[in-house]
Design a protein around this motif. Structure first.
Motif, PDB file in Angstrom:
ATOM      1  N   ASP A  98     -18.344  15.276 -44.276  1.00  0.00           N
ATOM      2  CA  ASP A  98     -17.864  14.038 -44.893  1.00  0.00           C
ATOM      3  C   ASP A  98     -18.409  13.833 -46.298  1.00  0.00           C
ATOM      4  O   ASP A  98     -17.842  13.053 -47.080  1.00  0.00           O
ATOM      5  CB  ASP A  98     -18.237  12.833 -44.018  1.00  0.00           C
ATOM      6  CG  ASP A  98     -17.396  12.751 -42.755  1.00  0.00           C
ATOM      7  OD1 ASP A  98     -16.420  13.509 -42.647  1.00  0.00           O
ATOM      8  OD2 ASP A  98     -17.733  11.945 -41.869  1.00  0.00           O
ATOM      9  N   LEU A  99     -19.507  14.497 -46.639  1.00  0.00           N
ATOM     10  CA  LEU A  99     -20.074  14.374 -47.983  1.00  0.00           C
ATOM     11  C   LEU A  99     -19.421  15.340 -48.963  1.00  0.00           C
ATOM     12  O   LEU A  99     -19.897  15.508 -50.089  1.00  0.00           O
ATOM     13  CB  LEU A  99     -21.590  14.619 -47.952  1.00  0.00           C
ATOM     14  CG  LEU A  99     -22.434  13.605 -47.177  1.00  0.00           C
ATOM     15  CD1 LEU A  99     -23.912  13.879 -47.357  1.00  0.00           C
ATOM     16  CD2 LEU A  99     -22.118  12.171 -47.578  1.00  0.00           C
ATOM     17  N   GLY A 141     -20.993  20.027 -54.786  1.00  0.00           N
ATOM     18  CA  GLY A 141     -20.907  21.461 -54.539  1.00  0.00           C
ATOM     19  C   GLY A 141     -20.435  21.797 -53.135  1.00  0.00           C
ATOM     20  O   GLY A 141     -19.944  20.929 -52.388  1.00  0.00           O
ATOM     21  N   ASN A 142     -20.614  23.060 -52.751  1.00  0.00           N
ATOM     22  CA  ASN A 142     -20.091  23.538 -51.475  1.00  0.00           C
ATOM     23  C   ASN A 142     -20.995  23.161 -50.305  1.00  0.00           C
ATOM     24  O   ASN A 142     -22.056  22.549 -50.482  1.00  0.00           O
ATOM     25  CB  ASN A 142     -19.880  25.050 -51.529  1.00  0.00           C
ATOM     26  CG  ASN A 142     -21.173  25.804 -51.847  1.00  0.00           C
ATOM     27  OD1 ASN A 142     -22.273  25.297 -51.650  1.00  0.00           O
ATOM     28  ND2 ASN A 142     -21.043  27.025 -52.343  1.00  0.00           N
ATOM     29  N   PRO A 145     -22.988  24.974 -48.190  1.00  0.00           N
ATOM     30  CA  PRO A 145     -24.384  25.436 -48.218  1.00  0.00           C
ATOM     31  C   PRO A 145     -25.247  24.652 -49.198  1.00  0.00           C
ATOM     32  O   PRO A 145     -26.419  24.381 -48.925  1.00  0.00           O
ATOM     33  CB  PRO A 145     -24.254  26.911 -48.637  1.00  0.00           C
ATOM     34  CG  PRO A 145     -22.888  27.312 -48.191  1.00  0.00           C
ATOM     35  CD  PRO A 145     -22.043  26.091 -48.414  1.00  0.00           C
ATOM     36  N   ASN A 146     -24.663  24.263 -50.337  1.00  0.00           N
ATOM     37  CA  ASN A 146     -25.426  23.487 -51.309  1.00  0.00           C
ATOM     38  C   ASN A 146     -25.776  22.110 -50.743  1.00  0.00           C
ATOM     39  O   ASN A 146     -26.905  21.630 -50.905  1.00  0.00           O
ATOM     40  CB  ASN A 146     -24.618  23.342 -52.601  1.00  0.00           C
ATOM     41  CG  ASN A 146     -25.426  22.672 -53.707  1.00  0.00           C
ATOM     42  OD1 ASN A 146     -26.455  23.186 -54.122  1.00  0.00           O
ATOM     43  ND2 ASN A 146     -24.974  21.517 -54.166  1.00  0.00           N
ATOM     44  N   ARG A 147     -24.805  21.475 -50.069  1.00  0.00           N
ATOM     45  CA  ARG A 147     -25.077  20.166 -49.463  1.00  0.00           C
ATOM     46  C   ARG A 147     -26.120  20.284 -48.355  1.00  0.00           C
ATOM     47  O   ARG A 147     -26.950  19.386 -48.170  1.00  0.00           O
ATOM     48  CB  ARG A 147     -23.779  19.557 -48.923  1.00  0.00           C
ATOM     49  CG  ARG A 147     -22.728  19.297 -49.993  1.00  0.00           C
ATOM     50  CD  ARG A 147     -21.635  18.354 -49.528  1.00  0.00           C
ATOM     51  NE  ARG A 147     -20.884  18.829 -48.382  1.00  0.00           N
ATOM     52  CZ  ARG A 147     -19.854  19.660 -48.438  1.00  0.00           C
ATOM     53  NH1 ARG A 147     -19.470  20.168 -49.609  1.00  0.00           N
ATOM     54  NH2 ARG A 147     -19.198  20.021 -47.342  1.00  0.00           N
ATOM     55  N   LYS A 148     -26.080  21.382 -47.616  1.00  0.00           N
ATOM     56  CA  LYS A 148     -27.065  21.600 -46.553  1.00  0.00           C
ATOM     57  C   LYS A 148     -28.466  21.725 -47.139  1.00  0.00           C
ATOM     58  O   LYS A 148     -29.432  21.171 -46.597  1.00  0.00           O
ATOM     59  CB  LYS A 148     -26.695  22.863 -45.771  1.00  0.00           C
ATOM     60  CG  LYS A 148     -27.482  23.057 -44.490  1.00  0.00           C
ATOM     61  CD  LYS A 148     -26.946  24.244 -43.705  1.00  0.00           C
ATOM     62  CE  LYS A 148     -27.711  24.433 -42.404  1.00  0.00           C
ATOM     63  NZ  LYS A 148     -27.192  25.588 -41.631  1.00  0.00           N
ATOM     64  N   ASP A 149     -28.591  22.433 -48.265  1.00  0.00           N
ATOM     65  CA  ASP A 149     -29.889  22.554 -48.925  1.00  0.00           C
ATOM     66  C   ASP A 149     -30.349  21.202 -49.473  1.00  0.00           C
ATOM     67  O   ASP A 149     -31.548  20.879 -49.437  1.00  0.00           O
ATOM     68  CB  ASP A 149     -29.811  23.567 -50.070  1.00  0.00           C
ATOM     69  CG  ASP A 149     -29.728  25.006 -49.570  1.00  0.00           C
ATOM     70  OD1 ASP A 149     -30.058  25.245 -48.389  1.00  0.00           O
ATOM     71  OD2 ASP A 149     -29.309  25.889 -50.352  1.00  0.00           O
ATOM     72  N   GLN A 150     -29.412  20.409 -49.985  1.00  0.00           N
ATOM     73  CA  GLN A 150     -29.773  19.079 -50.484  1.00  0.00           C
ATOM     74  C   GLN A 150     -30.268  18.178 -49.353  1.00  0.00           C
ATOM     75  O   GLN A 150     -31.190  17.384 -49.546  1.00  0.00           O
ATOM     76  CB  GLN A 150     -28.577  18.439 -51.190  1.00  0.00           C
ATOM     77  CG  GLN A 150     -28.306  18.997 -52.581  1.00  0.00           C
ATOM     78  CD  GLN A 150     -27.101  18.320 -53.227  1.00  0.00           C
ATOM     79  OE1 GLN A 150     -25.973  18.444 -52.753  1.00  0.00           O
ATOM     80  NE2 GLN A 150     -27.346  17.596 -54.295  1.00  0.00           N
ATOM     81  N   LEU A 151     -29.638  18.307 -48.179  1.00  0.00           N
ATOM     82  CA  LEU A 151     -30.078  17.502 -47.037  1.00  0.00           C
ATOM     83  C   LEU A 151     -31.512  17.865 -46.657  1.00  0.00           C
ATOM     84  O   LEU A 151     -32.334  16.984 -46.385  1.00  0.00           O
ATOM     85  CB  LEU A 151     -29.138  17.719 -45.847  1.00  0.00           C
ATOM     86  CG  LEU A 151     -29.483  16.916 -44.587  1.00  0.00           C
ATOM     87  CD1 LEU A 151     -29.413  15.419 -44.860  1.00  0.00           C
ATOM     88  CD2 LEU A 151     -28.548  17.289 -43.434  1.00  0.00           C
ATOM     89  N   LYS A 152     -31.820  19.151 -46.658  1.00  0.00           N
ATOM     90  CA  LYS A 152     -33.181  19.575 -46.341  1.00  0.00           C
ATOM     91  C   LYS A 152     -34.168  19.031 -47.378  1.00  0.00           C
ATOM     92  O   LYS A 152     -35.265  18.584 -47.031  1.00  0.00           O
ATOM     93  CB  LYS A 152     -33.242  21.103 -46.286  1.00  0.00           C
ATOM     94  CG  LYS A 152     -34.595  21.635 -45.820  1.00  0.00           C
ATOM     95  CD  LYS A 152     -34.581  23.141 -45.672  1.00  0.00           C
ATOM     96  CE  LYS A 152     -34.538  23.839 -47.003  1.00  0.00           C
ATOM     97  NZ  LYS A 152     -34.796  25.301 -46.901  1.00  0.00           N
ATOM     98  N   ALA A 153     -33.776  19.039 -48.647  1.00  0.00           N
ATOM     99  CA  ALA A 153     -34.645  18.514 -49.700  1.00  0.00           C
ATOM    100  C   ALA A 153     -34.828  16.999 -49.552  1.00  0.00           C
ATOM    101  O   ALA A 153     -35.924  16.475 -49.753  1.00  0.00           O
ATOM    102  CB  ALA A 153     -34.071  18.846 -51.071  1.00  0.00           C
ATOM    103  N   PHE A 154     -33.752  16.289 -49.195  1.00  0.00           N
ATOM    104  CA  PHE A 154     -33.850  14.845 -48.966  1.00  0.00           C
ATOM    105  C   PHE A 154     -34.834  14.548 -47.843  1.00  0.00           C
ATOM    106  O   PHE A 154     -35.656  13.621 -47.930  1.00  0.00           O
ATOM    107  CB  PHE A 154     -32.465  14.286 -48.613  1.00  0.00           C
ATOM    108  CG  PHE A 154     -32.492  12.877 -48.086  1.00  0.00           C
ATOM    109  CD1 PHE A 154     -32.575  11.797 -48.949  1.00  0.00           C
ATOM    110  CD2 PHE A 154     -32.436  12.627 -46.719  1.00  0.00           C
ATOM    111  CE1 PHE A 154     -32.607  10.492 -48.462  1.00  0.00           C
ATOM    112  CE2 PHE A 154     -32.463  11.330 -46.229  1.00  0.00           C
ATOM    113  CZ  PHE A 154     -32.554  10.263 -47.103  1.00  0.00           C
ATOM    114  N   GLU A 155     -34.764  15.341 -46.767  1.00  0.00           N
ATOM    115  CA  GLU A 155     -35.647  15.129 -45.624  1.00  0.00           C
ATOM    116  C   GLU A 155     -37.107  15.410 -45.964  1.00  0.00           C
ATOM    117  O   GLU A 155     -38.005  14.933 -45.275  1.00  0.00           O
ATOM    118  CB  GLU A 155     -35.190  16.003 -44.456  1.00  0.00           C
ATOM    119  CG  GLU A 155     -33.838  15.585 -43.897  1.00  0.00           C
ATOM    120  CD  GLU A 155     -33.270  16.574 -42.897  1.00  0.00           C
ATOM    121  OE1 GLU A 155     -32.522  16.153 -42.016  1.00  0.00           O
ATOM    122  OE2 GLU A 155     -33.578  17.770 -43.000  1.00  0.00           O
ATOM    123  N   ALA A 156     -37.332  16.195 -47.017  1.00  0.00           N
ATOM    124  CA  ALA A 156     -38.692  16.465 -47.494  1.00  0.00           C
ATOM    125  C   ALA A 156     -39.062  15.553 -48.662  1.00  0.00           C
ATOM    126  O   ALA A 156     -40.004  15.846 -49.398  1.00  0.00           O
ATOM    127  CB  ALA A 156     -38.825  17.923 -47.909  1.00  0.00           C
TER     128      ALA A 156
END
Length: 640
Positions: free
Chosen positions: A120-121, A127-128, A130-141
């Motif tokens: 949904d994001l 970006g694509n 995988p990029n959103r997935k990496d951003q989510l991990k960074a947000f959680e940290a």
């Protein structure tokens, strides 16, 4: 690092009750016993047990430490607070009414539900996938991607846009990310210096400090700013950097940020035989980020039994290892309850588990969220996820996260575009998704291009009506049929439920067991699990299957040279943890060929692919184990 070979009690007397302590403890060196003795010393010194906090990495570890505290017999031991950082954060945020005041709801998203969130994001500015997935991990940290970054704020326009859209999604769906709890608590404590949580403790003791990320370590510092702080861990055993930005530098550099730190090195491994200790030391010396503190075997340690074998393919490996375990059990050399099989991928683990069962050897598998694995874009692969989502909506028909998931199952982009139209209509009209969907089904409302959602909603209502008056075991059997393999984990987890158990009670039981799985130690069967899950466990006999390049270590293709180097070191630490679980026997097993489609699913690096087969090789970690490891032998000719 200075050595300190004095008895434990003399060490405590030297350090005093307030001086920062750093316990560098390798595998099997008695870290847990040391922490228990430290707590006992504090209580005997007159410290208020309610103001002592023992921070653990998992809920299971917290309970284990609490049981060991009880056995100390020290007055007040049962009043010591032991638990995870996340459980503290959830409790603190609820107590301070942070959720209510900020318009948030403490409904945690499961791992498979994050797929719908990330879909949904979808946006040109983010970006694509995988990029959103990496951003989510960074947000959680808390946006602390780099080891020297201060956690708290998104630093780029893209990160700021991601956080804005993410928070909007979570607010609308009335959900929260479990890993979001730490950044939210950190923000609350920073913004409220007079809040009672910052003065709750006189003594904070943190286990597995190397597995905390920068945000978690910063939160610990805030909570212990008026207390003594003791940390225990080992940078050589840090295995969560790629998963959650864990920061092994934190324990290694602790003395630089905590003046007058007193060091206690624990070096003698009371668990592993001599050859495993030698192999582990040789392996970890290939890391640049490590402690210089080597393990030493206890004087009475046996040499240990080590085997390195290779098989033609996975079926041959599963049969061969199962025959090895069966013969050792039948001869009385092995006990099923003290045998641990570790696999880098669940597909391998399932094959070995099933082969053991076929030979009459009781075996159970424990893989991360295996009960809810599957690709939500394929209906035939998500029967488990759909059944769990149905249970969630039986317990709470207004659960927006579950409803979003149900509507998207089976669609090529999880119904992203259709759902965006539905959500926009809800926001503009101030209506809930269910209200709008009811109107669409009744024909009283019209939202163009939402046919797939309406069809899925109709299926949902039919299923909810069929299950409306069923409870307890009968409901579990209706949702998770006994004759379906995918249902087995749910039925195992729901065994203790009664016939009167409500959907909400069943959901709470399953959700807790899935998100915070327990790895039982008092068992009568062979345990099969991932290398990550073995952290903290001990067994007499350890078999590591799938010891092939591309799985051990497993490295992503799109890494920069710097990222690749760090990832390789983390994978080496993971293997270090795995080989140091055993007290007696270690088997390293590899295969020469993988099925091409399975290699793809497992994200294995392979070479010389054909239409049906891919070639691989034994892990290069083999050569890093030093002269104590034996030469590999052919599996079919293996004499054991």
């Amino acid at each position: 690092m200075p050595r300190h070979d004095s008895p434990i009690r003399a060490t405590f007397d030297t350090a005093g009750p307030k001086r920062p302590l750093r316990v560098m403890a390798g595998p099997g060196t008695g870290k847990t016993r040391w922490l228990m003795n430290r707590v006992a010393w504090l209580l005997n010194a007159g410290v208020d047990p309610k103001r002592v906090w023992l921070v653990t990495f998992t809920r299971v570890a917290a309970r284990d430490l609490q049981r060991k505290l009880d056995k100390l017999g020290t007055p007040g031991a049962r009043q010591v607070r032991a638990g995870t950082l996340h459980s503290f954060c959830l409790s603190a945020l609820k107590k301070a009414h942070v959720f209510d005041l900020t318009g948030r709801t403490a409904r945690p998203l499961l791992e498979f539900e994050k797929r719908f969130l990330l879909e949904d994001l979808h946006s040109p500015e983010l970006g694509n996938y995988p990029n959103r997935k990496d951003q989510l991990k960074a947000f959680e940290a808390a946006w602390a991607r780099e080891q020297d970054q201060d956690p708290g704020w998104p630093g780029t326009a893209e990160d700021q846009a991601f956080e804005r859209l993410l928070n909007s999604w979570l607010r609308f769906h009335q959900g929260i990310l479990l890993s979001e709890l730490v950044p939210r608590t950190l923000s609350y404590l920073r913004g409220n210096p007079l809040c009672p949580e910052r003065l709750m403790f006189d003594h904070v003791l943190v286990d597995e400090y190397q597995d905390l990320n920068r945000a978690e370590q910063t939160l610990i510092d805030l909570l212990s700013e008026n207390a003594s702080l003791t940390i225990a861990g080992d940078p050589n055993q840090s295995i969560y950097e790629s998963l959650k930005y864990a920061r092994p530098e934190g324990i290694k550099e602790f003395d630089a940020t905590h003046p007058d730190t007193h060091d206690i090195p624990l070096e003698q491994c009371g668990r592993c035989p001599r050859r495993i200790v030698e192999m582990a030391n040789s392996l970890i010396q290939h890391n640049t980020l490590r402690t210089d503190q080597l393990l030493t075997p206890k004087p009475s340690a046996p040499q240990g039994e080590i085997h390195v074998v290779q098989w033609r393919d996975l079926p041959q490996e599963a049969v061969g290892l199962s025959d090895f375990i069966r013969k050792r059990i039948e001869s009385g050399q092995f006990d099923a309850s003290k045998t641990l099989v570790l696999c880098p991928r669940r597909q391998m683990g399932y094959m070995i588990r099933d082969a053991l069962r076929d030979r009459g050897i009781p075996a159970h598998s424990f893989f991360h969220s295996e009960a809810l694995e599957g690709n939500p874009k394929k209906l035939d692969e998500t029967t488990n996820q759909q059944a769990f989502t149905l249970l969630t909506l039986l317990a709470d028909p207004q659960d927006r996260v579950a409803l979003r998931s149900w509507l998207g199952f089976g669609h090529r982009n999880l119904g992203r575009d259709q759902y965006r139209r539905l959500r926009d209509y809800c926001v503009n009209e101030g209506a809930s998704p269910r209200q709008v969907l009811d109107g669409l089904c009744a024909g009283s409302l019209s939202v163009p291009y939402t046919d797939y959602l309406v069809t899925r909603y109709g299926v949902l209502n039919t299923r909810l009506q069929q299950l409306a008056n069923i409870t307890g075991i009968e409901l579990c059997n209706a949702l998770f049929p006994e004759d379906q393999d995918w249902a087995e984990p749910f039925l195992v987890l729901s065994q203790e439920l009664s016939q009167e158990s409500t959907p909400s009670e069943i959901l709470d039981t399953l959700r807790t067991s899935i998100t915070q799985p327990e790895l039982p130690t008092d068992v009568d069967y062979v345990r099969v699990m991932s290398l990550h899950k073995a952290k903290g466990l001990t067994a007499d006999h350890v078999i590591i299957a799938g010891f092939i390049q591309g799985l051990i270590p497993s490295l992503r293709d799109n890494l920069s040279p710097r990222e690749r180097a760090r990832s390789l070191e983390e994978q080496r630490r993971l293997f270090y943890v795995a080989i140091t679980r055993g007290r007696s026997t270690l088997v390293l097993s590899s295969v020469l060929h993988l099925p091409r489609d399975l290699a793809y699913k497992m994200l294995a690096r392979v070479k010389d692919r054909t239409d049906y087969r891919a070639n691989t090789m034994t892990s290069t970690f083999l050569d890093e184990l030093g002269p104590s490891r034996p030469d590999p032998v052919r599996g079919p000719a293996w004499r054991y």
